[in-house]
Design an enzyme around this catalytic site. Structure first.
Site, PDB file in Angstrom:
ATOM      1  N   GLU A 153       0.901  -1.278   0.115  1.00  0.00           N
ATOM      2  CA  GLU A 153       0.121  -0.016   0.498  1.00  0.00           C
ATOM      3  C   GLU A 153       0.864   1.443  -0.173  1.00  0.00           C
ATOM      4  O   GLU A 153       0.195   2.384   0.805  1.00  0.00           O
ATOM      5  CB  GLU A 153      -0.805   0.061   0.989  1.00  0.00           C
ATOM      6  CG  GLU A 153      -1.992  -1.284   1.034  1.00  0.00           C
ATOM      7  CD  GLU A 153      -2.827  -0.803   2.405  1.00  0.00           C
ATOM      8  OE1 GLU A 153      -1.992  -0.078   3.360  1.00  0.00           O
ATOM      9  OE2 GLU A 153      -4.014  -1.527   2.707  1.00  0.00           O
ATOM     10  N   GLU A 260      -5.485 -11.002  -1.166  1.00  0.00           N
ATOM     11  CA  GLU A 260      -6.794 -10.891   0.380  1.00  0.00           C
ATOM     12  C   GLU A 260      -7.931 -10.783  -0.371  1.00  0.00           C
ATOM     13  O   GLU A 260      -9.043  -9.531  -0.090  1.00  0.00           O
ATOM     14  CB  GLU A 260      -6.326  -9.274   1.222  1.00  0.00           C
ATOM     15  CG  GLU A 260      -4.873  -9.798   1.474  1.00  0.00           C
ATOM     16  CD  GLU A 260      -4.268  -8.292   2.296  1.00  0.00           C
ATOM     17  OE1 GLU A 260      -5.413  -7.298   2.458  1.00  0.00           O
ATOM     18  OE2 GLU A 260      -2.982  -7.640   1.551  1.00  0.00           O
TER      19      GLU A 260
HETATM   20  C1  GLA Z   1      -5.004  -4.400   4.630  1.00  0.00           C
HETATM   21  C2  GLA Z   1      -3.645  -5.152   4.944  1.00  0.00           C
HETATM   22  C3  GLA Z   1      -3.824  -6.577   5.579  1.00  0.00           C
HETATM   23  C4  GLA Z   1      -5.019  -6.437   6.061  1.00  0.00           C
HETATM   24  C5  GLA Z   1      -6.098  -5.880   5.494  1.00  0.00           C
HETATM   25  C6  GLA Z   1      -7.306  -5.934   6.524  1.00  0.00           C
HETATM   26  O1  GLA Z   1      -5.612  -5.054   3.685  1.00  0.00           O
HETATM   27  O2  GLA Z   1      -2.488  -5.889   3.726  1.00  0.00           O
HETATM   28  O3  GLA Z   1      -2.945  -6.554   5.840  1.00  0.00           O
HETATM   29  O4  GLA Z   1      -4.573  -5.932   7.469  1.00  0.00           O
HETATM   30  O5  GLA Z   1      -5.839  -4.475   5.181  1.00  0.00           O
HETATM   31  O6  GLA Z   1      -7.057  -6.529   8.341  1.00  0.00           O
END
Ligand code: GLA
Length: 358
Positions: A153, A260
């Site tokens: 990020e 994710e």
């Molecule tokens: C982001 C992070 C993850 C996690 C999510 C929400 O996407 O990359 O590690 O913390 O947020 O929990």
């Protein structure tokens, strides 16, 4: 019918049934790895362990491999929780994704501690600390972690800003991204290295991510691919949006990991963030209509993923079941999200059958 014939018929029925209902990892054995993020507490949760062993071929630590958890104090490491999780995964024959080496969040402040004379540390000093951390961590997990989210990020959500404003950008400008990849590659030349981010389906952010990856490639930085977080919902992405995203990324000649994945049933918040609208449209019941919409959306998304199996190496769900999703416990969160393939009792949902039977 003789007893033997009845037994044979029963066996055929049972095996036909098993063949008709593959698990996630069986269904995708010829496509990509199917992963799940897990809390460290899974090592004490036999019921979840059984499901994880049966369904998944890859695991990611939900929190215990983030910098704040691994090294809250400079020069000290707390590897025990991650090591137990990894032992469990290895005993199940699962691969391990490492998440994440550098992030602006869940990261200790010691990277930016003043020098002994009280001055702001120079970029070189911060890089020295980062190099030590990455070498220690990647070195510790070497041979067990096959892929790392190296930087998480770093790109800004603001239209007119490239990098997210953070302590990393404040101290090191843009170079911390390149350095993190270099250090990770030095520490484990065999590990796959990913840049990981969200909102990749939106053109403006995607263009910035493409710019970042192209510039790393142009400088010869060892980057394997992009981790697409995929905190999506039952309305987004659409098929054209997803296909366009992957087609544009394909040009970079990189690998993609879906890192994710979850599809919340609410559609009112952007990129998983809570907005005023989220409160007004909070959902508490997982109705048959929502179940059907979610199953349709999962079905479409996996259909697209299968079309791009040549570049997609891993699809990881963020959390195991609707009973423990991060979306329900975010600060200021209201209602429920029901975003995963298993219900709170760990029973497969309608979407599970659509994803595994195609
Ligand atoms: C982001 C992070 C993850 C996690 C999510 C929400 O996407 O990359 O590690 O913390 O947020 O929990």
């Amino acid at each position: 019918m003789s007893k033997t014939r009845i037994i044979i018929a029963l066996c055929l029925l049972i095996s036909a049934n098993a063949m008709a209902k593959p698990t996630l990892k069986q269904a995708y054995a010829n496509y990509f790895d199917i992963g799940v993020s897990l809390p460290a507490s899974i090592v004490n949760d036999k019921k979840s362990q059984t499901l994880v062993a049966r369904e998944f071929s890859s695991i990611t630590a939900e929190n215990c491999m983030k910098p704040l958890l691994l090294s809250p104090i400079k020069g000290e490491y707390e590897f025990a929780a991650a090591d137990s999780l990894i032992d469990l995964a290895i005993s199940n024959g699962q691969k391990i994704r490492g998440h994440a080496l550098l992030w602006h969040f869940q990261s200790p402040d010691w990277f930016f501690d003043p020098t002994p004379d009280g001055n702001k540390p120079s970029k070189e000093i911060v890089f020295g600390r980062l190099r030590t951390y990455i070498h220690d961590v990647v070195g510790h997990f070497k041979g067990r972690v096959y892929a790392w989210d190296v930087v998480n990020e770093a790109i800004s959500d603001n239209v007119d800003e490239f990098l997210r404003a953070s302590k990393w950008s404040e101290h090191c400008g843009e170079d911390f991204i390149m350095k993190a990849f270099e250090y990770a590659h030095e520490a484990d030349p065999d590990a796959e290295l990913y840049y990981n981010d969200y909102s990749v389906i939106y053109p403006i952010k995607r263009a910035k991510i493409i710019k970042l990856i192209s510039s790393l490639q142009a400088r010869g930085i060892p980057i394997t691919g992009l981790g697409i977080q995929a905190h999506w919902n039952i309305a987004e992405p659409t098929r054209p949006q997803l296909v366009e995203t992957i087609e544009q990324l394909k040009v970079l000649n990189i690998k993609l990991h879906i890192t994710e994945l979850d599809l919340r049933v609410t559609t009112s918040s952007l990129g998983g963030q809570i907005t005023a609208d989220t409160r007004a449209k909070a959902i508490y019941d997982f109705t048959p209509e929502l179940s059907k919409r979610q199953a349709d959306q999962y079905d479409m998304i996996f259909d697209v993923f299968r079309q791009y199996k040549d570049i997609i190496g891993n699809v990881t769900f963020w959390c195991l079941s609707d009973g423990n999703t991060w979306l329900d416990v975010r600060w200021n969160s209201v209602g429920k999200n029901f975003p995963l393939l298993f219900d709170p009792e760990l029973k497969p949902k309608e979407a599970y059958y659509r994803v595994t039977q195609f």
